[in-house]
Write a protein that holds these residues in place. Structure first.
Motif, PDB file in Angstrom:
ATOM      1  N   THR A 151       0.830  -1.198   0.000  1.00 27.30           N
ATOM      2  CA  THR A 151       0.000   0.000   0.000  1.00 27.30           C
ATOM      3  C   THR A 151       0.867   1.252   0.000  1.00 27.30           C
ATOM      4  O   THR A 151       0.602   2.214  -0.730  1.00 27.30           O
ATOM      5  CB  THR A 151      -0.898   0.005   1.247  1.00 27.30           C
ATOM      6  OG1 THR A 151      -1.577  -1.243   1.304  1.00 27.30           O
ATOM      7  CG2 THR A 151      -1.901   1.128   1.195  1.00 27.30           C
ATOM      8  N   TYR A 166       2.312   1.880  -3.342  1.00 21.02           N
ATOM      9  CA  TYR A 166       1.302   2.425  -4.258  1.00 21.02           C
ATOM     10  C   TYR A 166       1.040   3.901  -3.962  1.00 21.02           C
ATOM     11  O   TYR A 166       0.816   4.695  -4.869  1.00 21.02           O
ATOM     12  CB  TYR A 166       0.015   1.622  -4.190  1.00 21.02           C
ATOM     13  CG  TYR A 166      -0.951   2.049  -5.274  1.00 21.02           C
ATOM     14  CD1 TYR A 166      -0.769   1.619  -6.576  1.00 21.02           C
ATOM     15  CD2 TYR A 166      -1.995   2.920  -5.007  1.00 21.02           C
ATOM     16  CE1 TYR A 166      -1.601   2.035  -7.585  1.00 21.02           C
ATOM     17  CE2 TYR A 166      -2.842   3.344  -6.009  1.00 21.02           C
ATOM     18  CZ  TYR A 166      -2.643   2.898  -7.295  1.00 21.02           C
ATOM     19  OH  TYR A 166      -3.474   3.318  -8.295  1.00 21.02           O
ATOM     20  N   MET A 167       1.053   4.241  -2.671  1.00 23.85           N
ATOM     21  CA  MET A 167       0.846   5.647  -2.313  1.00 23.85           C
ATOM     22  C   MET A 167       1.917   6.528  -2.934  1.00 23.85           C
ATOM     23  O   MET A 167       1.659   7.658  -3.342  1.00 23.85           O
ATOM     24  CB  MET A 167       0.880   5.828  -0.792  1.00 23.85           C
ATOM     25  CG  MET A 167      -0.391   5.419  -0.092  1.00 23.85           C
ATOM     26  SD  MET A 167      -0.141   5.364   1.691  1.00 23.85           S
ATOM     27  CE  MET A 167      -0.335   7.075   2.107  1.00 23.85           C
ATOM     28  N   TRP A 180       3.579   5.811  -5.635  1.00 19.71           N
ATOM     29  CA  TRP A 180       3.685   5.564  -7.073  1.00 19.71           C
ATOM     30  C   TRP A 180       3.363   6.811  -7.885  1.00 19.71           C
ATOM     31  O   TRP A 180       3.985   7.088  -8.896  1.00 19.71           O
ATOM     32  CB  TRP A 180       2.738   4.419  -7.445  1.00 19.71           C
ATOM     33  CG  TRP A 180       3.120   3.726  -8.713  1.00 19.71           C
ATOM     34  CD1 TRP A 180       2.551   3.892  -9.933  1.00 19.71           C
ATOM     35  CD2 TRP A 180       4.145   2.743  -8.878  1.00 19.71           C
ATOM     36  NE1 TRP A 180       3.160   3.084 -10.841  1.00 19.71           N
ATOM     37  CE2 TRP A 180       4.151   2.359 -10.236  1.00 19.71           C
ATOM     38  CE3 TRP A 180       5.073   2.161  -8.025  1.00 19.71           C
ATOM     39  CZ2 TRP A 180       5.024   1.423 -10.744  1.00 19.71           C
ATOM     40  CZ3 TRP A 180       5.946   1.224  -8.535  1.00 19.71           C
ATOM     41  CH2 TRP A 180       5.917   0.870  -9.867  1.00 19.71           C
ATOM     42  N   GLY A 181       2.387   7.546  -7.461  1.00 21.18           N
ATOM     43  CA  GLY A 181       1.954   8.728  -8.223  1.00 21.18           C
ATOM     44  C   GLY A 181       2.878   9.920  -8.071  1.00 21.18           C
ATOM     45  O   GLY A 181       2.526  11.008  -8.488  1.00 21.18           O
ATOM     46  N   GLY A 215       1.142  13.269  -5.756  1.00 19.49           N
ATOM     47  CA  GLY A 215       0.127  12.261  -5.441  1.00 19.49           C
ATOM     48  C   GLY A 215       0.206  11.844  -3.988  1.00 19.49           C
ATOM     49  O   GLY A 215      -0.811  11.759  -3.282  1.00 19.49           O
ATOM     50  N   ARG A 251      -0.992  14.612  -1.705  1.00 19.46           N
ATOM     51  CA  ARG A 251      -2.449  14.755  -1.708  1.00 19.46           C
ATOM     52  C   ARG A 251      -3.121  13.634  -0.948  1.00 19.46           C
ATOM     53  O   ARG A 251      -4.073  13.850  -0.195  1.00 19.46           O
ATOM     54  CB  ARG A 251      -2.960  14.746  -3.148  1.00 19.46           C
ATOM     55  CG  ARG A 251      -2.641  16.013  -3.872  1.00 19.46           C
ATOM     56  CD  ARG A 251      -3.128  15.894  -5.294  1.00 19.46           C
ATOM     57  NE  ARG A 251      -2.389  16.801  -6.151  1.00 19.46           N
ATOM     58  CZ  ARG A 251      -2.116  16.559  -7.420  1.00 19.46           C
ATOM     59  NH1 ARG A 251      -2.527  15.437  -7.976  1.00 19.46           N
ATOM     60  NH2 ARG A 251      -1.453  17.432  -8.125  1.00 19.46           N
ATOM     61  N   THR A 252      -2.614  12.415  -1.130  1.00 21.01           N
ATOM     62  CA  THR A 252      -3.192  11.291  -0.407  1.00 21.01           C
ATOM     63  C   THR A 252      -3.114  11.546   1.090  1.00 21.01           C
ATOM     64  O   THR A 252      -4.080  11.348   1.830  1.00 21.01           O
ATOM     65  CB  THR A 252      -2.423  10.003  -0.730  1.00 21.01           C
ATOM     66  OG1 THR A 252      -2.232   9.930  -2.117  1.00 21.01           O
ATOM     67  CG2 THR A 252      -3.181   8.792  -0.239  1.00 21.01           C
ATOM     68  N   ILE A 287      -3.334   4.269   8.293  1.00 18.16           N
ATOM     69  CA  ILE A 287      -2.913   5.306   7.333  1.00 18.16           C
ATOM     70  C   ILE A 287      -1.732   6.096   7.873  1.00 18.16           C
ATOM     71  O   ILE A 287      -0.868   6.532   7.122  1.00 18.16           O
ATOM     72  CB  ILE A 287      -4.084   6.244   6.955  1.00 18.16           C
ATOM     73  CG1 ILE A 287      -3.631   7.134   5.809  1.00 18.16           C
ATOM     74  CG2 ILE A 287      -4.574   7.076   8.108  1.00 18.16           C
ATOM     75  CD1 ILE A 287      -4.702   7.748   5.021  1.00 18.16           C
ATOM     76  N   ALA A 312       1.111   3.661   7.222  1.00 18.47           N
ATOM     77  CA  ALA A 312       1.343   3.543   5.783  1.00 18.47           C
ATOM     78  C   ALA A 312       1.938   4.838   5.248  1.00 18.47           C
ATOM     79  O   ALA A 312       2.833   4.816   4.406  1.00 18.47           O
ATOM     80  CB  ALA A 312       0.046   3.215   5.060  1.00 18.47           C
ATOM     81  N   ILE A 322      -7.147   3.060   1.433  1.00 19.01           N
ATOM     82  CA  ILE A 322      -5.978   3.926   1.246  1.00 19.01           C
ATOM     83  C   ILE A 322      -5.519   3.843  -0.201  1.00 19.01           C
ATOM     84  O   ILE A 322      -5.183   4.856  -0.827  1.00 19.01           O
ATOM     85  CB  ILE A 322      -4.833   3.522   2.197  1.00 19.01           C
ATOM     86  CG1 ILE A 322      -5.234   3.754   3.646  1.00 19.01           C
ATOM     87  CG2 ILE A 322      -3.571   4.302   1.883  1.00 19.01           C
ATOM     88  CD1 ILE A 322      -4.218   3.273   4.643  1.00 19.01           C
ATOM     89  N   SER A 377      -3.673  10.607  -7.128  1.00 11.90           N
ATOM     90  CA  SER A 377      -2.636  10.728  -8.155  1.00 11.90           C
ATOM     91  C   SER A 377      -3.244  11.053  -9.516  1.00 11.90           C
ATOM     92  O   SER A 377      -2.521  11.379 -10.446  1.00 11.90           O
ATOM     93  CB  SER A 377      -1.817   9.443  -8.233  1.00 11.90           C
ATOM     94  OG  SER A 377      -2.632   8.407  -8.709  1.00 11.90           O
TER      95      SER A 377
END
Lengths: 371, 388, 591
Positions: free
Chosen positions: B134, B137-138, B140-141, B145, B148-149, B286, B289, C511, C519
């Motif tokens: 996870t 992936y967070m 990855w952007g 990204g 912002r997440t 979160i 993560a 998540i 993204s």
């Protein structure tokens, strides 16, 4: 691009692994939901017996359909296991049933007052280290046998655990809110200068009676306070809700005595003094207020205060005599005068010697609706 | 996205910087909090926590100072130019290893917490791997990204945690414990502060993150980060008070994860999920993560700086590899006790060494090589690619 | 088959080399005929293909003939009209004229001296009345045709100025464009000797009436939806935004379809970069046939995400509102759904009703949508997680109820979800495809089957029915239909996560979804704005809608040229307190 391929392959592999493994995914109907647990001494002095009580499948089905069984059959069943530790007992009990014995929903722990301190210690420590079991179940004491308490059914609730949840979960449903959750018990066990107390559940034909507290010195059972003493104990702890007091001189009852109690400690010339400040509000009943003058009212409240203070002092004297400190006087001393407290090697030797004052004020806030 | 263009730095806003830096600490220490302080200093632990907050404030000043030296480049990029190549490389390696170990420690710790209270039958590697996946992936952007997440996910959880903590205060039985103790002892407070410092370890990721702030918002970003630090310290003090007055000092010292225990005793009667506090603990996922993710982000960027790579592909590659290394690393820690020892014995000293040593070294050398620093600072910045 | 198909390929090559001469084409034809004869003689196979080939070659050679007539010396290219009516007639007849809906008509302009002319239109797409009365009749009666004979080069101008009474007329010279105009419903008029061809706008589409929106219904808002005709779409918008700053820029997309696409924006509001970027992306599209606006949606999105990145709507008021906020709208002929870009996640949860109701009601509705989303996405996963993986989180009474309802069910909860969800999805799909009357019946049957029979059969527990019903409803609370699709797919991802890791898995999957949303970026606009990046000002029109007076600014993410859309209202100062005023009036009454 290549990376993506690898990721895809990895994802497929992960899914395969994930779907084949079972990993604790077990529907609730494939688990035995242990709602109550009883701990009794066993025949062998080094062992104890643990009773795991769970609702029967038919009781579970009935409860979902909203119908009461009424067939007179027991709604719960129990499996017992005996061993030197909780784990051994658990294994023995698990061997007797076909489904997973699940402790995550444990709501009530009943311990027998006959448990030896070292055995109780072992049991509590094991119970404490079970991860999925949160520390919120209520804990009560049974006279002699925990199994008897568990076997007793009440017409008011299907399972003993539900009875005790609704009892202890509602402060105004009790004379004194003496319900103790497991974590509160643990806090008292681990904090020096305070001793645990636990409510006593007495089974009788119609259910349970809960109006006494058992006092422990650490894991050692010491004594049980009778109902009247328990009421005063509740007042001192600030837990009283429906305590009442009859005053023969006016033929009046002071009811719903409730209010906070503040404990302070002082060190005077090296001597420890403890002082309880109890402020109670109450309702005057059994006497018509038109016949009572304001002076009489103040006399009544003064008299009530005196009596309560007296009785409370008597309870404290008793605990000092028994050398058990459920009020946490030592704990308060350690917070307010840490240096003094640390001078004492053993608080239990010191506790009987301290001077305790109870100051009580009863304020009559309501004089009833009959004028 | 646009990150295909080399040297393009997606600029993040001041608030996003503050969120990312803030999510770079807390997660590792939150589970132990406040045991380390209380077990040494007793009720004086509150002074340890406040002291920690103040020290962090000071160290943050130093670290931002380092970031400001060459605000368009990360420390790993400009350190070799100022401190000579070998030392710069050494510093970069230290940064990389430290981030890696922090990520491993956090993932492992959370794995143990979950395994202990939620999923006793799930293997530890699965818990950690899913968490790290996870986190990867967070990240990855890219920076924006991730920022912002965190902004959209982190803040609500922090607020929810605070509210739950406040709700727990209904359980407070001994208001007298809310007051600071009468006997103040300096030495235990200092030791408690040292042990407890694990909760603030990790904000040094700002040395990598600093050049990503929008040019005009740098000052503001620093200010927001200080404000966030103040907020975090306040929340910690509140949680400390609630935990202390509910459990008392003796019981806290015996709990492995005091805040988790505090949350667990909170239940809402008559709701679908009555162990509401436990749900909040699950939501802390979160926080962890996010912590692991910003670490992996830092790792990827620092390794890219060392390896002179600048493409998105390289970023994704290093991100994934770092994630895999973290998962493998967690298998080296067999149980929660080892994790604790790792944290207390090694991570705190190493972190404080980094936080004091790096500014001391970099700032001193920079003082003597002012010309070079000015040249680096004023070197024309790579223009961002025109938007497609 | 191979050899023949190869031979057809040789056609164009032949045309390259030997366009003017008839020779090679004729020779080829002869060859083919001989080949056919030979084939007939030696085999019994079906030689229909050869016959087809011969027919095609005939047509082709005819086309070449007509083209060759145009190729008079000194003429620039084949694509230019030469001014020769006969050539034009042949050319039209041999190309598009073979289709029965193309009408080609020769006539003479002028009452006295006559100029030969040619007129072509598509039967059905052009307005017959306009052609008959406003074009042919007037031209035939034209008195002054002598002028046309004298200066044929300006004949078109004379006709345009003095004869035809069609409102919109343009001039074109290139065949490639003329044919497309013709196909679009225009009437083209060739005049002998004049290289300019008149294109008369006689377009009259068969069009659907403007009806109420079917997919985005509103309780109190305007009830006008687009129809398929792009002109009507533009009219509907023009009626709402009367400012001359509203621009419609036409683009033609599709080599075959030649579909008209209109890019609309409001100058002085919309960021010009956004307009340019939109046009650039549209220009990059190179496809044969553009049928649906959704085809453009993919090119206007920056990644192949599950989530829709452009808002597609049939409501004229929503397009007008978006334009006024500073977005760009793209309308496609023959599709009643316009597209507005850029779109954020929140846009898919905003609708007309939010602005026609009070802000209290609007906020409530939006929160209900959010709740619907959570219920729809999370209820079954939570059921799986709580009933199978983390039962300790549930209250005792509930856990006993769940356990009781599951006694005797042979499947684990995840299969219950799969069974029920499959049934729901099948019912849903069937209900859409079936005729209206039948779908009601199907719904009833479905409800009975799902509701009672399956529980009686002990395949699914009764709690599951409640959960799945809520889920099915919850996911469709988004006012935009396509927003339900990603959730319906992600639902399975969350289910799987819940199955494997319980509550923890659900949170991890959320998540991941959040990270994905964060993204996403289209036209440089973050999809999750205003939540990430956090834009406090824009939060006023998110899950809570503030009063209109508070929403002074256009959304930040649009980077509008004029960010303020509303000036501060100043309340008039109160002269005296209201109560006193009333009393005074009352007093005045009495005296």
């Amino acid at each position: 691009m290549k990376l993506k391929r690898w990721l895809q392959a990895f994802a497929v592999a992960a899914l395969t692994v994930g779907l084949t493994g079972c990993w604790g995914n077990r529907p609730v109907n494939d688990r035995i939901l242990v709602l109550c647990m009883g701990i009794d001494p066993a025949k062998s002095p080094q062992q104890f017996t643990v009773i795991f009580q769970a609702p029967t499948p038919s009781a579970v089905t009935n409860s979902s359909q909203g119908s009461s069984s009424g067939s007179g059959q027991s709604e719960v069943f129990a499996v017992k296991g005996t061993g030197r530790g909780l784990e051994a007992a658990f294994n023995e009990a698990q061997a007797q049933v076909s489904k997973d014995l699940y402790l995550g929903q444990l709501q009530l722990v009943v311990i027998s007052d006959k448990m030896k301190p070292e055995l109780l210690h072992r049991a509590i420590e094991s119970l404490r280290s079970i991860g999925p079991l949160d520390k919120t179940p209520y804990i009560v004491v049974a006279k002699n046998s925990a199994f008897k308490v568990l076997q007793q059914s009440s017409p008011q609730a299907k399972f003993p655990s539900l009875y005790f949840i609704s009892l202890f979960g509602c402060v105004s449903c009790q004379t004194d809110a003496i319900g103790v959750r497991f974590w509160q018990y643990l806090v008292r066990l681990t904090t020096s200068g305070v001793d645990p107390f636990l409510p006593v559940a007495l089974p009788f034909s119609q259910g349970y009676r809960v109006d006494q507290v058992a006092l422990y010195r650490g894991y050692q059972y010491v004594t049980t306070l009778d109902p009247v003493q328990t009421m005063n104990f509740g007042i001192l702890e600030g837990l009283s809700h429906k305590v009442s007091l009859f005053l023969p001189r006016w033929q009046a009852t002071i009811a719903f005595l409730t209010g906070p109690s503040r404990l302070t400690t002082q060190v005077v010339d090296g001597h420890v003094q403890a002082r309880f400040n109890v402020r109670l509000t109450a309702t005057l009943q059994g006497i018509s207020s038109s016949s009572v003058t304001p002076i009489e009212l103040s006399q009544i409240s003064q008299r009530a205060s005196e009596i309560i203070a007296q009785r409370c002092t008597a309870v404290i004297r008793q605990t000092q005599h028994d050398d058990v400190d459920p009020f946490g006087i030592g704990r308060m001393l350690s917070w307010q005068h840490p240096n003094t407290f640390h001078r004492f090697a053993d608080w239990h030797k010191e506790y009987p010697k301290i001077h305790v004052i109870v100051h009580c004020v009863v304020k009559i806030t309501s004089v009833g609706t009959v004028s | 996205m646009k990150s295909d263009a080399p040297d393009r730095l997606p600029r993040i806003s001041a608030m996003q910087f503050a969120t990312m830096v803030t999510s770079g600490y807390i997660a590792l220490g939150i589970f132990y909090f406040p045991r380390q302080a209380v077990s040494v200093a007793g009720r004086n632990g509150i002074w340890s926590i406040i002291l920690d907050g103040l020290v962090t404030w000071g160290l943050m000043h130093l670290i931002f100072w380092v970031g400001r030296l060459v605000p368009n480049e990360t420390l790993t990029t400009f350190a070799p130019k100022i401190l000579t190549k070998p030392i710069g490389l050494l510093l970069g390696t230290y940064t990389v290893i430290y981030h890696l170990v922090l990520a491993i420690a956090a993932a492992t710790l959370f794995g143990f917490v979950l395994g202990d209270i939620f999923l006793p039958e799930t293997p530890q590697w699965a818990l950690v791997a899913s968490l790290v996946a996870t986190a990867v992936y967070m990240g990855w952007g890219g920076t924006a990204g991730l920022a912002r997440t965190l902004q959209a996910g982190y803040t609500p959880v922090a607020i929810l945690t605070l509210l739950t903590g406040m709700a727990t205060s209904t359980l407070v039985r001994h208001p007298v414990l809310l007051l600071p103790p009468a006997n103040f002892m300096l030495f235990p407070v200092l030791r408690g502060a040292w042990n407890e410092y694990i909760i603030f370890i990790g904000f040094q990721l700002s040395v990598t993150l600093y050049p990503f702030i929008r040019n005009e918002q740098r000052k503001q970003a620093e200010r927001y980060t200080y404000i966030a630090l103040g907020g975090v310290t306040t929340i910690l003090v509140i949680e400390y008070e609630v935990a202390m007055s509910t459990f008392g000092p003796s019981y806290i010292s015996q709990l492995r994860w005091p805040l988790v225990s505090l949350m667990r005793i909170l239940s809402v009667q008559g709701f679908f999920i009555d162990k509401f506090g436990l749900l909040v603990v699950a939501l802390w996922t979160i926080i962890v993560a996010g912590f692991v993710s910003v670490r992996l982000w830092c790792l990827a960027h620092d390794i890219m700086a060392i390896a002179h790579q600048k493409t998105t592909k390289a970023y994704h590659f290093f991100l994934s590899v770092s994630g895999a290394v973290v998962v493998l690393g967690t298998t080296l820690i067999p149980n929660a006790e080892y994790a604790r020892i790792l944290n207390e014995k090694y991570l705190v000293p190493a972190g404080i060494l980094y936080l004091t040593g790096v500014p001391a070294l970099v700032l001193t050398v920079a003082h003597f090589r002012k010309k070079l620093v000015t040249k680096l600072r004023t070197s024309p910045e790579v223009k961002p690619a025109p938007p497609s | 088959m191979w050899p023949f198909s190869r031979k057809t390929h040789s056609g164009p090559r032949l045309a390259d080399n030997a366009t003017p001469e008839k020779g090679p084409a004729g020779r080829l034809m002869d060859n083919l005929k001989t080949a056919e004869q030979t084939l007939e003689d030696i085999t019994e196979i079906d030689h229909g293909l050869v016959k087809d080939l011969i027919t095609e070659t005939k047509t082709f050679s005819k086309r070449l003939e007509s083209l060759s007539q145009d190729l008079i010396p000194g003429h620039k290219s084949l694509d230019e009209f030469s001014g020769d009516i006969d050539g034009a007639y042949d050319r039209l007849k041999n190309t598009v004229g073979q289709s029965p809906d193309i009408i080609i008509r020769r006539f003479f302009i002028g009452h006295g001296p006559q100029v030969p002319a040619l007129l072509a239109f598509v039967d059905g797409l052009a307005d017959n009345q306009m052609i008959d009365q406003d074009t042919i009749a007037l031209m035939q009666r034209y008195q002054d045709a002598q002028v046309l004979i004298q200066s044929p080069q300006t004949a078109h101008q004379v006709i345009h100025d003095a004869v035809t009474s069609v409102g919109h007329a343009t001039v074109e010279t290139q065949w490639s464009k003329l044919v497309i105009d013709l196909m679009g419903g225009n009437t083209i008029v060739f005049i002998q000797g004049c290289p300019q061809v008149l294109v008369l706008d006689t377009v009259k589409y068969p069009a659907r009436a403007i009806s109420a929106p079917m997919t985005e219904r509103a309780v109190k808002g305007p009830q006008e939806a687009f129809n398929e005709v792009i002109l009507t779409q533009m009219n509907l918008i023009r009626r709402r935004i009367k400012s001359p700053n509203l621009h419609f820029d036409p683009v033609k997309i599709g080599q075959l379809s030649q579909t008209l696409v209109v890019v609309a924006h409001v100058e002085g509001v919309t960021n010009p970069e956004l307009v340019i970027a939109t046009k650039r992306r549209l220009a990059a599209i190179n496809i044969a046939n553009l049928e649906y606006s959704n085809t453009l949606a993919e090119s206007l999105s920056s990644s192949r995400s599950l989530f829709p990145q452009v808002r597609s709507t049939e409501r004229a008021d929503i397009v007008a509102r978006d334009l006024a906020l500073g977005k760009v709208a793209i309308m496609v002929d023959n599709t009643p759904y316009a597209i507005t870009v850029p779109a954020t996640f929140m846009d898919f949860y905003q609708t007309t009703d939010d602005y026609t109701a009070s802000f209290w009601e609007a906020s409530l509705e939006r929160l209900v949508r959010l709740l619907g989303l959570f219920v729809g996405l999370l209820l079954p996963p939570l059921y799986i997680a709580l009933s199978s993986v983390d039962p300790e989180l549930l209250p005792t009474k509930l856990v006993i109820t769940i356990a009781g309802s599951r006694v005797g069910i042979p499947f684990p909860p995840i299969f219950e979800v799969i069974i029920m969800w499959s049934i729901i999805e099948i019912l849903r799909e069937a209900a859409i495809r079936l005729p209206k009357g039948l779908s009601t019946t199907l719904g009833t049957i479905g409800a009975i089957v799902v509701g009672t029979a399956i529980v009686k059969a002990a395949l699914v527990s009764d709690i599951m029915i409640v959960i799945i019903t809520l889920t099915a409803l919850g996911l469709f609370t988004s006012p935009v239909y396509e927003m339900a699709v990603p959730w319906r797919i992600l639902f399975w991802f969350v289910i799987l996560a819940a199955y494997l890791l319980g509550i923890y898995g659900i949170i991890l999957s959320l998540i991941i979804i959040l990270a994905h949303l964060a993204s996403l970026e289209n036209f440089g606009v973050p999809y999750l704005s205003p939540f990430g990046p956090l834009r406090v000002r824009d939060l006023k029109d998110s899950w809570i809608r503030f009063p209109e007076a508070k929403m002074r600014h256009r959304p930040t993410y649009l980077r509008s040229v004029s960010p303020i859309q509303r000036s501060v209202q100043k309340e008039p100062p109160m002269v005296y307190p209201q109560l006193h005023q009333t009393q005074k009036e009352h007093f005045d009454d009495e005296t």
